[in-house]
Design an enzyme around this catalytic site. Structure first.
Site, PDB file in Angstrom:
ATOM      1  N   THR A 189      36.041  35.604  54.007  1.00 39.02           N
ATOM      2  CA  THR A 189      35.597  35.461  52.458  1.00 39.02           C
ATOM      3  C   THR A 189      37.372  34.137  53.165  1.00 39.02           C
ATOM      4  O   THR A 189      37.601  34.739  54.535  1.00 39.02           O
ATOM      5  CB  THR A 189      36.336  35.808  51.852  1.00 39.02           C
ATOM      6  OG1 THR A 189      37.561  36.809  52.790  1.00 39.02           O
ATOM      7  CG2 THR A 189      35.407  37.825  51.491  1.00 39.02           C
ATOM      8  N   GLU A 334      31.621  39.327  49.301  1.00 39.57           N
ATOM      9  CA  GLU A 334      31.365  40.757  49.382  1.00 39.57           C
ATOM     10  C   GLU A 334      30.409  41.179  49.129  1.00 39.57           C
ATOM     11  O   GLU A 334      30.244  43.018  48.902  1.00 39.57           O
ATOM     12  CB  GLU A 334      32.871  41.310  48.857  1.00 39.57           C
ATOM     13  CG  GLU A 334      34.094  40.989  49.229  1.00 39.57           C
ATOM     14  CD  GLU A 334      34.831  39.299  49.291  1.00 39.57           C
ATOM     15  OE1 GLU A 334      33.601  38.847  48.488  1.00 39.57           O
ATOM     16  OE2 GLU A 334      35.925  39.696  49.590  1.00 39.57           O
ATOM     17  N   LYS A 442      49.043  33.574  31.099  1.00 39.58           N
ATOM     18  CA  LYS A 442      49.518  35.195  30.481  1.00 39.58           C
ATOM     19  C   LYS A 442      50.365  34.158  29.318  1.00 39.58           C
ATOM     20  O   LYS A 442      51.518  33.604  29.539  1.00 39.58           O
ATOM     21  CB  LYS A 442      49.795  36.140  31.714  1.00 39.58           C
ATOM     22  CG  LYS A 442      48.944  36.446  32.237  1.00 39.58           C
ATOM     23  CD  LYS A 442      49.784  37.757  33.138  1.00 39.58           C
ATOM     24  CE  LYS A 442      48.396  38.620  34.373  1.00 39.58           C
ATOM     25  NZ  LYS A 442      48.337  37.252  35.907  1.00 39.58           N
ATOM     26  N   TRP A 447      45.488  36.957  26.816  1.00 37.99           N
ATOM     27  CA  TRP A 447      45.181  36.127  28.185  1.00 37.99           C
ATOM     28  C   TRP A 447      44.539  35.392  27.449  1.00 37.99           C
ATOM     29  O   TRP A 447      43.909  34.976  26.611  1.00 37.99           O
ATOM     30  CB  TRP A 447      44.060  37.274  28.554  1.00 37.99           C
ATOM     31  CG  TRP A 447      44.953  38.046  30.094  1.00 37.99           C
ATOM     32  CD1 TRP A 447      45.869  38.203  29.772  1.00 37.99           C
ATOM     33  CD2 TRP A 447      44.069  38.439  31.352  1.00 37.99           C
ATOM     34  NE1 TRP A 447      46.131  39.379  31.319  1.00 37.99           N
ATOM     35  CE2 TRP A 447      45.345  39.737  31.104  1.00 37.99           C
ATOM     36  CE3 TRP A 447      42.947  39.182  31.114  1.00 37.99           C
ATOM     37  CZ2 TRP A 447      45.642  40.483  32.217  1.00 37.99           C
ATOM     38  CZ3 TRP A 447      42.936  40.039  32.444  1.00 37.99           C
ATOM     39  CH2 TRP A 447      43.640  41.010  32.752  1.00 37.99           C
TER      40      TRP A 447
END
Lengths: 545, 545
Positions: A189, A334, A442, A447
Site C-alpha cells: 500500500t 487490502e 470536523k 463531520w
C-alpha cells in the site's frame, strides 16, 4: 460437532489453472500490447501459456525457490502478464512495485520484500540504475526487452535480457500443485503515513476474487469482451483483470506507458475495446482529448471507475455524450481490491435516466464474498438508511488478515478490516463513500464529508480538479477549504464558485474559502494527496476566522 | 518445497453465507411460489432468512445432529428453499429424494442415506403413507403445509405440520462456522443399472459451483433477473439456481407441481420471468401449449436446456418464433451439475443466424473450474477437431471423488471422472455429446451416435419425440432402429421419415428401420429410457437383416 465430509474432488484453487484454462479454451484469443519499445505487439493466450512456462523454467535457472519474492517494475504489457503467471504459477511470489514511488521507497519496499530478482521495463532503466546498488537482496536484474534494445553499457551488475532468458528456457513445464493458501502476489500500500505495508495475496484469494470480479453484478466480463486495463498491473494487479482475462478468454489490450488521452483513444478504436477500467484522473485526460477533437467511441460500452470516488459529472459526461456506461466500483489494496460495484437492481431499470445517474454515483453494493458494515464511534453497527455515516469495515476470503511480516500489528477489529473510509449505505445496500476518515472535516463536533463538496465543484464547467481539505478555524476547529485547479481558459471567481453551492447542500457545509492552484499533487496511484495540500495550507487564514 | 502462506482472511465457503448475503443485500426481493395447496404465495429473501433460521432451530428440537441426513420429497417452492438453507446451514445434510422414483427405490435410498427426518409436500402424502413403515431410520415425518391442510387421519406415525413446527421455533439463530469441506447436500443418481448411488456435495463445492454458474459465460445471472427453475429442486439442486438466487438476489419463481404448459406459461407472464431452465421434454409441452394457443413470451429472454441434448429444431423454434435464446448446457449429478454452457465467443457475434444456431446445438465450452478431455479406447487423449469422438472425462472442485459410503468403489480414472458420455470437441473447445457410451450403436466395429439420428428425426414436422437404439443385425452386430412418437394428427410413413435422412448424414448412418409407438418411456428426471426401449425391441427383426 460430529463431522461428515463431502466427497468431492480436492482440487486446490491455483493461479496456474487460470492459464491452463485459457490456453485450452481460448488459445487463439489475442493479447495486444503497446510496447514501451514503441510498437504494437500481438500475441495469443496459447503463446502466453508457452512463454509463462519458459518464465517458470528461467526462474529455476536463476535459483529461485518456492516462496521467493520476484519484483517487477513494469507497465501493462504481455511480458508483465507472463510474469504474473510464470512467477505465481511456479510457487514463487509476484511482487509488483510501483515505479511512480520515490526511489527511496522503491529501495525500502524491495528490501522489505527481500526480492530476489527484479524484472523491469526499458522505461525504468534510469530508476533501476539509481537504486540497483542500494538494494540488499536482489541477485538478478532482468530488463524486459529483446537483445536489440539492451543498453550498450549500464551501471546495473550483470544485467540480463528478458527475451534471451526466455529463448534459452524450455517451454515444457509442469505447473506444480500445492496448498491454495500459498502466497501468490505481494502488493504494498502506498500509505500516506508510516512505511508502506505489504499485502500478501494467496492463490485461493486470487481465484475467488477472479470468480467474483467476473460476475454480472460485478465487472461482468465474458469471452465476448475486449478489455483494456488502464489501471496499472503494479496497482493491485490491475484490479484483477489479468486473471479475469484468462478465466473468461476476453481479448486483452495493454496500453504500456501510453496513458495519455490520444494513445488510449487510438487503442480503444483500433482494437475495438468494449470495456476499460481506471481511476478518475486518467479518464479526465481521455475525456479532454476526445472532447477537444470532437471524437466518439465506436465500440466502448462501459468503463469501470474506482480508486477514488468518481465525480457524478464525469459519469454523466460519459453516459450522455459518449454512450459509455460508468461502472462505479470501490475497493483497496487490502481487498484484492474489489469490494463493491454499482450495478443496478431490477427496480432501477424502470427509473428515469436522472434517477439512474443518482444511483450510479454511489460506490455500489457488496459483491458476494465481501461482508461490509458501518459503525459509529462506539463500534456499534449503524443502520443502512442513507443518513447514518460511519467507519466502513469489511471481511471476506480476499481481504487481508495481517500485513507482510506482521508490519503494523493486527489490523483487524473483531475479525473485520477497518477500511479507513467513512461511508453511508442506503436501504438497497448501495454504499456511498463520504470521506477517508483522515480527510473528514470536523466542524464544531459535526463531520463534513469532503467528497460531496468536491463533487459539486467538479460539476462546475470551469473546474478541472478540486480537493476539499480542513483548515483551522478558531471557533469551529475545522472548516472546509476548497483547493481548485481551473480548466485551461476558464474564467470564474472564488465568489462564483461559492455561489454555485447554493441550494445544492446544507448551508453550513459550504466551504469557507476557495484557493486556486496550478496543480493538485497526485500520488503514485493517481489519487489526490490531501496530506500534502493540508501541509501546504496549514497556515491558511480563512476569511471567516 | 519451502512454504510462504498468503495473509488473507481464512473464511470458509459456507452455504449459510449465501443466505446472509441475500438477506442483507436483497431483503425486499421476492420469491414467488405456486403452492401445491393451489394458490400463489409471495415472500422475500428477508423472510426466507428468518424462516430458514426457524428450520435450523426446529431441527435442533427434533434432535438432529451435525452430519445427519434430512430427506425431502418436494416440488420447487419456498418451503423447499427454506430447507435448502436451514438444513445445510446448520451443518446437517439436505437429501433431496426424487418423488418420481418407484416406492421401492425411495425406500432403498432413504435407508441407504439413513435419513433421520423426512419433509414432504402434500402431493406426496400417498407415497409417504406407502413407504413410511418400510423405512428404517426416519424418526420424524413432516408434512410441508399449514395446519388447515393437515390430513384428518393418516397411517404415518406422529405426523408433524411444517408451519406449526416453524411457528414454534425461534427465528434467532447464529449460523455455525465449520470446515468448508463438510457435507452439505446428498443427491442420488437415478442409475439405469445397479443401485442408485449418492453424491455428497460439500459447502465448498456448492459455493464454488454457484460462483461459476452465475458467470456471464455460464448462466449469466444477476439481480436484474427473474428466474423460474422448471428443473426440480430434487434434481441436482435445480442445477444450482436456488443458490444462484441468493448469490445474485434475482427474483425466484417456483412452479410447484404445475409443470404443464399452461401453468408454466401463466407464471412466466404474470411474474415477468426473464430466464428459465429445464430438460427438453418439459419445453416440448410448453411449446405445444404456446403454439396451440397462438401465444408469445413478453419477458422471457432465455432458457437453459440441459439434462439431455436439446434437439436443434427446438433451439430454432424458441429463437425464430419466440425470440427466446436457448442456452444449451451439459452436466450431471456427479458434477453439481454444471460442466459446460454454450455461450458465444466474440467471433460468433459476427456470424449469420444459421451459423449461430449450429454453434448453439453444441453442449458448449467448459466453465472455468471444470477440466474436460476425450480419450480413445486406449485411454490416450483425442484431439479437439470436431471429428474424433471418445469417452468424456472431467475433473474439478465440484466433481465427485467417490460415491456416498464408497458405493461402487473408486469411480475415477487417474483422477478424472468418466462421465459415461461419448463426445467430440471442436477447435474452439465446444463439446458435442454424440451419445451415452451405453447407447452407442456399434455397427461393424464403427460407432454410430444415436443423438445425431434423433435430432434429424426431431426436425421432421410430424415427430413429437424420437429415440434411436441399437437392434441386432446378423452381419453388422448392431444397426440403428428409430423409435418414434408422432405429433397428434401427423400423417407420414416409415419411408417418408427414412427419406428425410437423405443428404443429412452419411448413408451408412441412416436407421435400418422405424417403429411408431404411442409413448416413449421417460425416467424420473425426464430423460428417455432407452434401456426400456432396448428391452422392448430386443427381438425386433430389421428388414435389412
Amino acid at each position: 460437532m460430529s463431522k461428515l465430509m463431502g466427497q468431492m474432488m480436492q482440487q486446490p484453487l491455483l493461479i496456474s489453472s487460470l492459464l491452463v484454462h485459457a490456453e485450452r479454451h481460448h488459445g487463439e484469443q489475442e493479447i495486444v500490447s503497446r510496447r514501451v519499445e514503441g510498437d504494437i505487439h500481438r500475441t495469443t493466450y496459447r503463446d502466453l501459456a508457452g512463454r509463462s512456462r519458459r518464465v517458470a523454467n528461467a526462474l529455476t535457472t536463476l535459483g529461485v525457490q518456492a516462496g521467493d519474492r520476484i519484483g517487477t517494475l513494469a507497465w501493462n504489457g504481455y511480458r508483465h502478464m507472463e510474469l504474473y503467471y510464470g512467477v505465481s504459477g511456479s510457487g514463487a511470489v509476484l511482487h509488483t512495485l510501483n515505479p511512480r514511488l520515490h526511489p527511496d521507497q522503491v529501495v525500502y519496499i524491495a528490501d522489505h520484500a527481500e526480492d530476489q530478482v527484479l524484472f523491469f521495463d526499458l522505461s525504468f532503466l534510469p530508476l533501476v540504475e539509481a537504486v540497483a546498488h542500494r538494494t540488499k537482496t536482489i541477485r538478478h536484474f532482468v530488463l524486459m526487452t529483446d537483445r536489440a534494445h539492451m543498453p550498450a553499457s549500464t551501471k546495473i551488475p550483470q544485467l540480463l535480457c528478458y527475451d534471451d532468458l526466455l529463448d534459452a528456457a524450455s517451454d515444457q513445464y509442469h505447473w506444480p500443485s500445492f496448498d491454495e493458501n500459498t502466497a501468490a502476489c505481494l502488493c504494498y500500500t502506498s500509505g500516506t503515513t508510516g512505511n508502506p505495508k505489504g499485502v500478501l495475496y494467496s492463490h485461493r484469494s486470487t481465484v475467488l476474487h477472479t470468480y467474483a470480479a467476473a460476475l454480472p453484478d460485478a465487472l461482468n466480463c465474458s469471452a465476448r469482451d475486449v478489455i483494456l486495463p488502464v489501471v496499472p498491473m503494479f496497482h493491485v494487479n490491475a484490479w484483477g483483470l489479468p486473471y479475469v482475462g484468462c478465466m473468461t478468454g476476453a481479448k486483452l489490450v495493454f496500453p504500456g506507458a501510453g496513458l495519455d488521452g490520444k494513445s488510449l483513444y487510438e487503442l480503444f478504436e483500433s482494437e475495438k475495446v468494449t470495456m476499460s477500467a481506471g481511476v478518475p484522473t486518467v479518464w479526465q485526460g481521455l475525456l479532454t482529448y476526445v472532447e477537444t477533437n470532437g471524437l466518439k467511441f465506436s465500440t466502448m460500452k462501459r468503463t469501470v471507475i474506482g480508486g477514488s470516488a468518481c465525480p457524478p459529472a464525469m459519469i454523466r459526461t460519459f453516459g450522455d455524450k459518449y454512450g459509455v456506461h460508468v461502472l462505479h466500483a470501490w475497493g483497496m489494496t487490502e481487498m484484492s481490491p474489489l469490494g463493491t460495484a454499482c450495478t443496478f437492481k431490477a427496480r432501477h431499470l424502470d427509473m428515469t435516466q436522472d434517477q439512474r445517474y443518482e444511483v450510479m454515483a454511489r460506490q455500489g453494493r457488496a459483491i458476494y464474498g465481501v461482508d461490509m458494515k458501518i459503525v459509529g464511534e462506539d463500534g456499534a453497527e449503524l443502520p443502512w438508511d442513507s443518513q447514518a455515516s460511519g467507519d466502513l469495515l469489511v471481511r471476506g476470503p480476499w481481504i487481508v488478515s495481517e500485513y507482510f511480516k506482521g508490519e503494523g500489528g493486527n489490523p483487524l477489529q473483531d475479525g473485520w478490516f477497518p477500511t479507513g473510509d467513512v461511508a453511508k449505505i442506503d436501504a438497497d445496500g448501495y454504499m456511498i463513500i463520504t470521506d477517508r476518515s483522515k480527510d473528514v472535516i470536523k466542524s464544531g463536533g459535526e463531520w463534513i464529508g469532503s467528497i460531496d463538496l468536491e463533487n459539486i465543484a467538479m460539476a462546475h464547467p470551469g473546474v478541472a480538479m478540486a480537493a476539499c481539505i480542513s483548515a483551522f478555524h478558531p471557533k469551529w476547529d475545522e472548516r472546509p477549504l476548497l483547493v481548485v485547479m481551473k480548466k485551461p481558459g476558464a474564467d470564474f471567481s472564488r465568489e462564483d464558485l461559492l455561489a454555485f453551492y447554493d441550494g445544492k447542500i446544507a448551508k453550513w457545509w459550504t466551504p469557507d474559502d476557495v484557493v486556486f492552484v496550478d496543480a493538485i499533487p497526485l500520488g503514485a496511484t493517481g489519487k489526490m494527496q490531501k496530506n500534502k495540500l493540508r501541509e501546504q495550507f496549514k497556515d491558511h487564514r480563512l476569511p471567516t476566522a
